[in-house]
Enzyme design. Structure first.
Site, short mmCIF file in Angstrom:
data_model
loop_
_atom_site.label_atom_id
_atom_site.label_comp_id
_atom_site.label_asym_id
_atom_site.label_seq_id
_atom_site.Cartn_x
_atom_site.Cartn_y
_atom_site.Cartn_z
N ASP A 159 0.84 -1.20 0.00
CA ASP A 159 0.00 0.00 0.00
C ASP A 159 0.88 1.25 0.00
O ASP A 159 0.60 2.23 -0.70
CB ASP A 159 -0.90 0.00 1.24
CG ASP A 159 -1.59 -1.34 1.42
OD1 ASP A 159 -2.54 -1.61 0.69
OD2 ASP A 159 -1.13 -2.14 2.26
N HIS A 187 -4.78 -3.27 6.31
CA HIS A 187 -4.53 -3.57 4.89
C HIS A 187 -5.87 -3.99 4.29
O HIS A 187 -6.14 -5.17 4.08
CB HIS A 187 -3.47 -4.67 4.76
CG HIS A 187 -3.27 -5.12 3.34
ND1 HIS A 187 -2.79 -4.30 2.36
CD2 HIS A 187 -3.51 -6.31 2.74
CE1 HIS A 187 -2.75 -4.96 1.21
NE2 HIS A 187 -3.18 -6.19 1.42
#
Ligand SMILES: NC(=O)C1=CN([C@@H]2O[C@H](COP(=O)(O)OP(=O)(O)OC[C@H]3O[C@@H](n4cnc5c(N)ncnc54)[C@H](O)[C@@H]3O)[C@@H](O)[C@H]2O)C=CC1
Ligand SMILES: O=C([O-])CC(=O)C(=O)O
Length: 327
Positions: A159, A187
């Site tokens: 990410d 996440h």
């Protein structure tokens, strides 16, 4: 030459494994003079595939690869491991959220936590990748009570890298010049990609972009939903970029983050930034000498604080769903 480092990798026959093992064996993770022993783990159903991967590793004749063990017995795979990369788990398919995998995957991590507790080195660094990564890290850590919580981290580096690239493309600048990106939280699609502290060549990015709607309506959702977008396009979840993020994460953990920079890791919350203790949460961290600490003192706006709370609440819900997997 230093003595070899033992790296246990689960799900080694899977698609992330196929993008990861060869890079580790080539020295991308631990450097060009560090021999490694790969302790590859997968389930019996994937044993033939794993043997094929082992054949290919042999066929590369990597000078740094001092040994390869392939096993379906975690006691063997995790034995004396210095590093354990827990990838083995079901990936999501189109239309699923990562937390939909909790029932299918959670048990894997309670079992593996117990084995790590028994046979891994006491200073083992455990990175959990299999989804939902933050809560699976929590399950693993709680099932390994003899290891310090600081031995465990969840992967949010993919990410973080996605956020860096989106900012670099917007600025039309090299991605390597951007520092101090953060992806807070889970996440999952509730994560908060945050470039308000990010810098390029010493200048704050938000002073250069001057485009709040782009941040709110493009940058944040694009990073949040990138995993799903890749699944939609490829029909399979991200693999090469996930393997690359694993290598970046472990390098920073072991060798330290760069000067005047930090990275994002999912680490156990300690109350920093109003996130209650006891969840693995994406924080900005600085690593030195193998230890990572949460960067303190960053200013968070009330609207971002609300977003941190949303992703925290999701983690809490995930934890409530897996209570039966904790000792
Ligand atoms: N944290 C992150 O940023 C990312 C996480 N992921 C997650 O990583 C996981 C693996 O993804 P892929 O490699 O694409 O999946 P894959 O399906 O290609 O490979 C998974 C492998 O894990 C093995 N496996 C299943 N159960 C296992 C167990 N109990 N012990 C050991 N191995 C086991 C399977 O046999 C298979 O070889 C998925 O949960 C996926 O969602 C994927 C991308 C990024
Ligand atoms: O989206 C998925 O399911 C795989 C993953 O975690 C990612 O690509 O970030």
């Amino acid at each position: 030459m230093p003595s070899p480092i033992r790296i246990a990798i689960t799900g080694a026959a899977g698609q992330i494994g196929y993008s990861l093992l060869f890079r580790i064996a080539a020295g991308d993770m631990l450097g060009n003079d560090q021999p490694v022993i790969l302790q590859l783990h997968d389930i019996p159903e994937s044993e033939d595939k794993l043997q094929g991967v082992v054949m290919e590793l042999q066929d590369c004749a990597f000078p740094l690869l001092s040994g390869t063990i392939a096993s379906t017995d975690p006691m063997q795979s995790f034995n004396q491991a210095d590093i354990a990369i827990l990838v083995g788990a079901r990936p999501r398919a189109k239309g699923m959220e990562r937390k939909d995998l909790l029932t299918a995957n959670g048990e894997i991590f309670s079992a593996q936590g117990r084995v790590l507790n028994q046979v891994a080195k006491r200073e083992v660094k455990v990175l959990v990748v299999g989804n939902p990564a933050n809560t699976n890290t929590y399950i693993t850590m709680r099932n390994a009570p003899d290891l310090s919580p600081s031995n465990f981290s969840a992967m949010l580096r993919l990410d973080h890298n996605r956020a860096l690239s989106q900012a670099a493309m917007k600025l039309e600048q090299p991605v390597g010049n951007i520092k101090k990106m953060i992806v807070w939280g889970n996440h999952s699609s509730t994560q908060l990609p945050d470039l308000t502290h990010a810098e390029i060549n010493g200048q704050r990015i938000i002073d250069l972009i001057h485009d709040a709607p782009w941040i709110e309506n493009y940058f944040i959702p694009t990073v949040q939903d990138r995993g799903a977008a890749v699944i939609e396009a490829r029909g399979l979840s991200s693999a090469a970029s996930a393997a690359n993020a694993i290598i970046n994460h472990m390098r920073d953990w072991i060798f330290g983050t760069k000067e005047n920079d930090w990275t994002t890791m999912g680490v156990l919350s300690d109350g920093s930034y109003g996130v209650p203790e006891g969840v693995f949460f994406g924080f900005p961290v600085i690593c030195q000498d193998g230890l990572c600490r949460i960067v303190q003192g960053l200013e968070i706006t009330p609207s971002y604080q609300d977003k941190l709370n949303i992703t925290y609440q999701e983690l809490l819900e995930e934890q409530n769903a897996i209570r039966h997997l904790l000792p």
